[in-house]
Motif scaffolding. Structure first.
Motif, short mmCIF file in Angstrom:
data_model
loop_
_atom_site.label_atom_id
_atom_site.label_comp_id
_atom_site.label_asym_id
_atom_site.label_seq_id
_atom_site.Cartn_x
_atom_site.Cartn_y
_atom_site.Cartn_z
N LEU A 63 0.86 -1.21 0.23
CA LEU A 63 0.04 -0.17 0.12
C LEU A 63 0.94 1.41 0.02
O LEU A 63 2.26 1.16 0.32
CB LEU A 63 -0.94 -0.01 1.34
N ALA B 289 -4.59 8.51 4.38
CA ALA B 289 -5.33 7.49 3.83
C ALA B 289 -4.25 6.26 3.50
O ALA B 289 -3.15 6.64 3.15
CB ALA B 289 -6.15 7.61 2.68
N ARG B 290 -4.61 5.23 3.28
CA ARG B 290 -3.71 4.12 2.85
C ARG B 290 -4.30 3.11 1.91
O ARG B 290 -5.51 2.53 2.13
CB ARG B 290 -3.09 3.29 4.09
N ARG B 291 -3.92 3.18 0.56
CA ARG B 291 -4.64 2.53 -0.59
C ARG B 291 -3.62 2.04 -1.38
O ARG B 291 -2.27 2.38 -1.51
CB ARG B 291 -5.57 3.35 -1.23
N PHE C 158 -4.11 5.61 -6.37
CA PHE C 158 -4.95 6.97 -5.99
C PHE C 158 -5.03 7.53 -7.43
O PHE C 158 -4.00 7.61 -8.16
CB PHE C 158 -4.24 7.93 -5.22
N ARG D 21 0.45 4.43 -7.92
CA ARG D 21 -0.07 3.08 -7.28
C ARG D 21 1.07 2.58 -6.82
O ARG D 21 2.15 2.73 -7.12
CB ARG D 21 -0.71 2.11 -8.45
#
Length: 304
Positions: A222, A257-259, A262, A289
């Protein structure tokens, strides 16, 4: 036996890289034949990496700072060699942020050479990808927009980064004058923001002094996003000081945020800080990403 090649940027850290050449040669000689290569300028890392790979290197010791490490790692990935070669990081730059995440003795040449000679000293870590206007760029540690870019531009105008203290001094110079910027997250129908700074971090530190993403891990698959909102005037100073110790995330104008990916749209093609290097995006639309486990890093294995 590991076949180790060292790639040294002699200009890193205002000449600190050049001062490491003899120490690297001596350290590698203790573990068998060593291949020591020095770059002749920014961008020569690609040639040096490919030549080392063609010569059969199974481990590359990269001597420099975040920019050198980025260019060498990118060359390894784009050569399709990321699964067959380990990368070790010896600190000779001014920030050396990425190596702090690995738990490896990056400031100790002899210890890093010994670790590189151990085939079991490996940790799989993530890398970041920035895509804009059909162009793909890689980063190991951080991609930043806004205030961070203004600070790097200030430093470039003064002849270089000057280490963590130089970065902090430049940040203080721009702290009250930087106007902020607008962007939209999540596509045309997404959420709009006014921000002072926007960072996507694979690791914890950046700028040599700031704990920008204190909970980030380089192996969690992530990216950590940190948005520092539209803070003005004297309110910026305490927020700046909190970021030095990683306490800024509790501020009311900071969002995190943690993904894995984006999607962003800016008002114009933005400039970006990729591992301490200024890059101009080709489009207003930018995707960031993560590439999980993209790098085989020379590091002590993580204990369960």
């Amino acid at each position: 036996m590991e076949r180790i090649a060292a790639i040294i940027n002699p200009a890193a850290g205002r000449g600190r890289g050049a001062s490491r050449v003899d120490a690297v040669r001596t350290a590698l000689a203790r573990h068998g034949p060593g291949d020591v290569r020095t770059t002749t300028g920014t961008g020569d890392e690609v040639r040096q990496v490919r030549d080392a790979l063609d010569a059969g290197a199974t481990t590359l010791l990269l001597v420099g700072g975040d920019g050198t490490w980025n260019r060498c790692a990118t060359a390894v990935i784009e050569a399709g060699a990321a699964d067959r070669v380990r990368l070790g990081f010896i600190a000779a730059g001014t920030g050396n942020d990425f190596a702090r995440n690995l738990g490896a003795p990056a400031h100790d040449v002899a210890a890093m050479a010994a670790l590189a000679a151990d085939p079991g000293a490996e940790r799989r870590v993530d890398a970041g990808i920035l895509e804009s206007g059909g162009e793909t760029r890689w980063f190991l540690n951080v991609a930043g927009f806004g205030f961070d870019v203004a600070v790097l531009e200030d430093l470039a105008g003064r002849g270089g980064r000057g280490g963590p203290t130089g970065y902090v001094a430049a940040a203080l110079r721009r702290l009250f004058s930087y106007p902020g910027f607008a962007f939209t997250e999540g596509g045309a129908q997404g959420r709009s923001h006014l921000a002072m700074m926007l960072v996507f971090s694979n690791g914890t530190n950046f700028g040599g002094a700031f704990r920008i993403a204190p909970a980030a891990r380089v192996d969690d698959g992530l990216l950590d996003q940190v948005i520092i909102g539209d803070v003005h005037g004297l309110a910026r100073l305490p927020l700046f000081l909190r970021a030095l110790r990683g306490a800024h995330l509790r501020h009311s104008r900071v969002r995190a945020a943690r993904r894995a990916a984006f999607t962003l749209t800016f008002t114009a093609p933005p400039s970006c800080d990729l591992d301490g290097e200024l890059v101009r995006c080709r489009s207003r639309d930018v995707v960031l990403r993560v590439a999980p486990r993209a790098i085989r890093a020379v590091a002590p294995p993580v204990r369960a």
